[in-house]
Design an enzyme around this catalytic site. Structure first.
Site, PDB file in Angstrom:
ATOM      1  CE1 TYR A 441      -3.190   2.927   0.616  1.00  0.00           C
ATOM      2  CE2 TYR A 441      -3.026   2.565   2.986  1.00  0.00           C
ATOM      3  CZ  TYR A 441      -3.520   3.274   1.910  1.00  0.00           C
ATOM      4  OH  TYR A 441      -4.359   4.339   2.132  1.00  0.00           O
ATOM      5  CB  VAL A 442       1.353   3.976  -2.508  1.00  0.00           C
ATOM      6  CG1 VAL A 442       0.019   4.712  -2.551  1.00  0.00           C
ATOM      7  CG2 VAL A 442       2.504   4.924  -2.825  1.00  0.00           C
ATOM      8  CG  ASN A 443      -1.621   6.801   1.806  1.00  0.00           C
ATOM      9  OD1 ASN A 443      -0.837   7.658   1.395  1.00  0.00           O
ATOM     10  ND2 ASN A 443      -2.918   6.996   1.860  1.00  0.00           N
ATOM     11  CE1 TYR A 444      -1.054   2.621   6.324  1.00  0.00           C
ATOM     12  CE2 TYR A 444      -1.283   0.315   5.720  1.00  0.00           C
ATOM     13  CZ  TYR A 444      -1.797   1.456   6.304  1.00  0.00           C
ATOM     14  OH  TYR A 444      -3.050   1.412   6.881  1.00  0.00           O
ATOM     15  NE  ARG A 445       5.801   7.051  -0.955  1.00  0.00           N
ATOM     16  CZ  ARG A 445       5.449   7.057  -2.251  1.00  0.00           C
ATOM     17  NH1 ARG A 445       5.900   6.128  -3.078  1.00  0.00           N
ATOM     18  NH2 ARG A 445       4.650   7.983  -2.718  1.00  0.00           N
TER      19      ARG A 445
END
Ligand code: FDA
Length: 503
Positions: A441-445
């Site tokens: 998930y990109v929001n958990y970079r």
């Protein structure tokens, strides 16, 4: 790009910015440090060794944001965009690149205008999602918005990367509920949905923050919430059957009624006899009464043994406090800062239940770290109805749940030990999670997945595909093509910005 850095060009650059505002804080300014630190939540990136911006600009107008873009471009400086500062890798306020950079901090651009008759709101990126929740429910207690759990997250970064929360099964991601936006592009132009065109509008709703421009405001669709929702949080240790219950949840969590979301939080606990065990917490919201919740649970998950005494009927805005563990709603309005700690995270998606007989291995690995948490967010429901290319977020139909591996610690000396545990845990989990690509998930970079190394020589390459396809699957190529059109010179570059691809 970049021009050579010198004191005189630095001074001229500051002059260029200062013509437009006094909201420019250079390293000599007494407020520089407190503004820089104000929204840093991860102590890993607030050390003296963390790279620091030449200046922080807190614009009050869109014209000022535009001038930051044009001045930075003319002087060869980079811009880091910060809304809520929650980036897991600290990329909104630090840089691994050698090029001087400024932080464009949107915390003063945070107005929220609600049109309850049309069930829409314009929200500026510097607002927190807690403020958005608060003002929407003040305006009309039967309206809400589907976004993340932690109220201090900034709207800017959160909506850019998706936005996954308790209403995801009924309404999808926060980004799925964006109907218009205003972005300032690499030429300093301000564009709304019509002016930016459908591909850029597609890209900013889940393609990750920081790559395409500065989104200054979003128009979002509000959703209807009942007078009361029902919540519960039930904790079961392994000794109380936690493992079997988790196993059952794996197969039903994404198939329940859309009105019901049960997420699972797994962490070490105590048996009562002093030894360490694993606690499996079922943390849930139902868009309806407790009576109806109990009926639904009896049909689909009777093994949990949920009873009326375990549940509360509360308003939707109170449910925000319930999940965030906050005392009262004023805390949302007042932007109570997040407690600062050292933390680290990674994420995975699960498409087939992890075999029951392997669960004990996972619990054992968790017990090797001091303070690990696994947070599992079920998908299904609305998420199954949205096509995997409808937005950049591709993890849709067929994804059972997302796992976030999260850990916190108190002391910087312990960082290497904890980061090492996380990497081992991630490797150990390989057989049980999505493959080809292993979705994230990109929001958990997560920079362990790979990073851009050189702003001047960055292309859509095999190396970029390694991390890009994990976040975006086949949508990564389209994101790169859009980047190639809207920012071919790669002005909005950072360690995991989308590389420009020329058609
Ligand atoms: P920040 O300001 O650090 O920005 C993040 C990225 O977006 C950076 O690359 C930045 O440059 C870029 N950016 C910021 N503003 C922009 C703008 N206006 N225009 C363009 N680019 C912009 N996620 C989730 O889905 N559900 C959840 O429940 C949670 N919970 C959670 C709890 C805690 C404690 C943390 C630290 C994080 C989460 N998250 C989360 C993750 C969160 O959604 C993610 O970190 C967001 O990107 C944070 O947005 P901010 O604006 O706060 O970050």
């Amino acid at each position: 790009f970049p021009l050579a850095f010198s004191q005189s060009s630095n001074d001229k650059f500051i002059q260029c910015l200062s013509q437009n505002s006094d909201s420019v804080f250079t390293q000599n300014n007494t407020q520089y440090s407190s503004i820089l630190q104000s929204t840093i939540v991860n102590l890993r990136f607030s050390a003296s060794t963390t790279s620091k911006p030449l200046a922080i600009i807190t614009p009050l107008t869109y014209a000022h944001v535009q001038s930051v873009v044009t001045c930075s471009k003319n002087f060869g400086y980079r811009v880091r965009i910060r809304s809520g500062g929650h980036d897991y890798a600290g990329l909104s306020y630090s840089s691994h690149d050698q090029v001087p950079f400024v932080v464009l901090d949107l915390q003063k651009l945070r107005s929220i205008n609600i049109d309850s008759s049309k069930k829409t709101a314009w929200v500026e990126s510097g607002a927190t999602i807690g403020e958005l929740y608060y003002w929407v429910s003040q305006n009309n207690k039967n309206l809400g918005f589907p976004a993340g759990v932690c109220p201090t997250i900034g709207v800017g970064g959160h909506l850019s990367g998706g936005g996954l929360g308790i209403l995801v099964r009924k309404y999808g991601l926060a980004a799925d509920n964006v109907v218009d936006a205003r972005i300032i592009d690499a030429n300093g132009k301000i564009l709304d949905r019509k002016a930016m065109g459908k591909d850029l509008f597609w890209s900013i709703r889940g393609g990750g923050g920081g790559s395409f421009g500065i989104v200054v405001a979003w128009k979002v669709k509000l959703i209807s919430v009942p007078d009361k929702v029902s919540v519960f949080s039930l904790s079961k240790t392994l000794e109380q059957g936690g493992s079997d219950l988790f196993n059952k949840w794996q197969s039903i969590g994404s198939k329940l009624s859309k009105y019901l979301l049960i997420r699972v939080i797994i962490l070490p606990g105590s048996t009562g006899g002093g030894s360490r065990t694993i606690k499996v917490i079922f943390n849930s919201m139902f868009l309806g009464t407790v009576d109806n919740l109990l009926k639904t649970m009896n049909n689909s998950f009777p093994e949990l043994g949920l009873q009326a005494k375990d549940c509360s009927e509360i308003s939707w805005i109170e449910s925000i406090l319930f999940f965030a563990n906050y005392p009262d709603t004023s805390v949302l309005r007042d932007r109570k800062p997040e407690a600062r700690k050292y933390f680290n995270a990674k994420s995975d998606y699960v498409k087939a239940p992890i075999p029951k007989e392997r669960l004990q291995d996972i619990w054992n690995w968790m017990l090797e770290d001091d303070n690990p948490i696994l947070i599992m967010e079920p998908h299904g429901g609305r998420m199954d109805e949205i096509g995997e290319t409808s937005t950049p977020y591709p993890h849709r139909k067929g994804y059972l749940y997302n796992i976030q591996y999260f850990q916190t610690w108190e002391n910087s000396d312990a960082s290497d030990k904890h980061l090492g545990w996380m990497r081992r845990m991630y490797t150990n989990m390989t057989p049980y999670v999505s493959k080809n690509p292993r979705s994230t998930y990109v929001n958990y970079r997560d920079l362990d997945l790979g990073e851009n190394k050189n702003a001047n020589n960055i292309s859509y390459s095999e190396a970029a595909m390694q991390w890009g396809s994990k976040y975006f699957g086949n949508n990564f190529r389209k994101l790169a093509l859009v980047k190639g059109v809207v920012d071919p010179q790669n002005f909005f570059y950072f360690e995991q910005s989308i590389p420009p691809l020329k058609a």
